[in-house]
Design an enzyme around this catalytic site. Structure first.
Site, PDB file in Angstrom:
ATOM      1  N   GLU A 218       0.826  -1.203   0.000  1.00  0.00           N
ATOM      2  CA  GLU A 218       0.000   0.000   0.000  1.00  0.00           C
ATOM      3  C   GLU A 218       0.867   1.263   0.000  1.00  0.00           C
ATOM      4  OE1 GLU A 218      -3.611   1.891   2.743  1.00  0.00           O
ATOM      5  OE2 GLU A 218      -2.138   0.547   3.652  1.00  0.00           O
TER       6      GLU A 218
ATOM      7  N   LYS B  91     -10.499   2.903  -1.463  1.00  0.00           N
ATOM      8  CA  LYS B  91     -10.572   2.198  -0.185  1.00  0.00           C
ATOM      9  C   LYS B  91     -11.883   2.515   0.537  1.00  0.00           C
ATOM     10  CE  LYS B  91      -7.576   1.538   3.886  1.00  0.00           C
ATOM     11  NZ  LYS B  91      -6.222   1.883   4.394  1.00  0.00           N
TER      12      LYS B  91
ATOM     13  N   CYS C 262      -5.696  -2.605   2.670  1.00  0.00           N
ATOM     14  CA  CYS C 262      -5.327  -2.584   4.086  1.00  0.00           C
ATOM     15  C   CYS C 262      -6.537  -2.773   5.006  1.00  0.00           C
ATOM     16  CB  CYS C 262      -4.544  -1.322   4.406  1.00  0.00           C
ATOM     17  SG  CYS C 262      -3.544  -1.482   5.920  1.00  0.00           S
TER      18      CYS C 262
END
Length: 292
Positions: free
Chosen positions: A44, A117, A154
């Site tokens: 990431e 995200k 993540c």
């Protein structure tokens, strides 16, 4: 002949030099491709240090529109040259809006699209809500030259709903670029094993290979003597049983590769019946912010 998919994960430390970080990632991509990887996952926000440890407005200058982001423009030609798929994690700017995003680059260098995200953390050392809006793309799954891929970023990896949604959308592998390590509020807390186990559980419950690519190394806080973040590496690939089939240690820099028979996975997924026996009519509580 059954279809096969060879996944590769990268693990490295990253510094302040964007060009050096891209070059380091490109070198590892070449090495992983030479070892047979068809889909190669960097960590990431590899464009620089993980800046979300604190709230500093200077970092907003490091965001770029996704199609012209330096990481994307540098790695798209490499994907075409090597014939590999590269999911590229970036700090994205769209007008006045900022996102933690991923661009899926296909094996011919084309940009298949964007994922933003969905789950944005906010805690000691991971103050992402200051920088990123919650993603507005929904979960994404892409048909690439080497397979149908779902990608979370993540904090997304802790949510079984995200993994299930992507598998329901037809994903044949789940990929999670990551930046995770020490917890500044509690130096004794080590989440490396729970981090792996959460994703291994997604693999078991969805009968699907899962890969997580994390950064490693210590990133100091320049104006706080002795302070900083140590990332615990431990990048891995697990199979449909959740068993680790390739991994890296906490301090390793390099890559890991594993291959899977996608047609076998599809048959095995059907045989277990997890998707046949679902009861979405009973799952209303999952869509309520505060179930009764």
């Amino acid at each position: 002949m059954n279809r096969t998919l060879s996944l590769g994960v990268l693990q490295s430390a990253y510094g302040d030099d964007l060009a050096a970080n891209i070059a380091r990632t490109a070198d590892l991509i070449r090495e992983a491709a030479a070892a047979g990887a068809q889909v190669i996952l960097p960590p990431e926000l590899f464009q620089g240090p993980y800046f979300c440890v604190r709230q500093e407005e200077r970092w907003f200058a490091q965001a770029h529109p996704w199609r012209t982001h330096p990481c994307v423009t540098a790695l798209a030609p490499l994907a075409a040259e090597l014939g590999v798929v590269i999911p590229v994690s970036i700090f994205e700017r769209e007008g006045p809006h900022y996102f933690n995003s991923l661009v899926m680059i296909d094996a011919d260098g084309s940009l298949l699209g964007l994922y933003r995200k969905s789950h944005i953390p906010d805690g000691p050392g991971y103050q992402e809500k200051y920088y990123f809006r919650p993603g507005d793309t929904g979960f994404r799954v892409w048909d690439t030259r080497h397979g149908r891929l779902g990608v979370g970023i993540c904090w997304d990896q802790w949510y079984p709903e995200a993994a299930r949604a992507m598998t329901l959308m037809g994903a044949e592998a789940l990929l999670y670029p990551t930046a995770i390590g020490s917890e500044p509020h509690d130096p004794s807390l080590d989440t490396a094993l729970p981090w792996r186990r959460a994703m291994q559980g997604h693999a078991v419950s969805n009968i699907i290979p899962v890969a997580g690519a994390n950064r490693t190394g210590f990133e100091p806080w320049n104006d706080y003597p002795g302070g900083g973040q140590r990332f615990y590496g431990s990048s891995f690939i697990c199979d449909h049983r959740g068993d680790l089939v390739a991994d890296l240690g906490p301090d390793d820099e390099g890559f890991a590769v594993a291959s899977f028979d996608l047609d076998f996975m599809a048959r095995h997924r059907a045989a277990w019946g997890f998707f046949r026996d679902r009861r979405p009519d009973l799952y209303g509580a999952l869509t309520e912010p505060r179930p009764a």
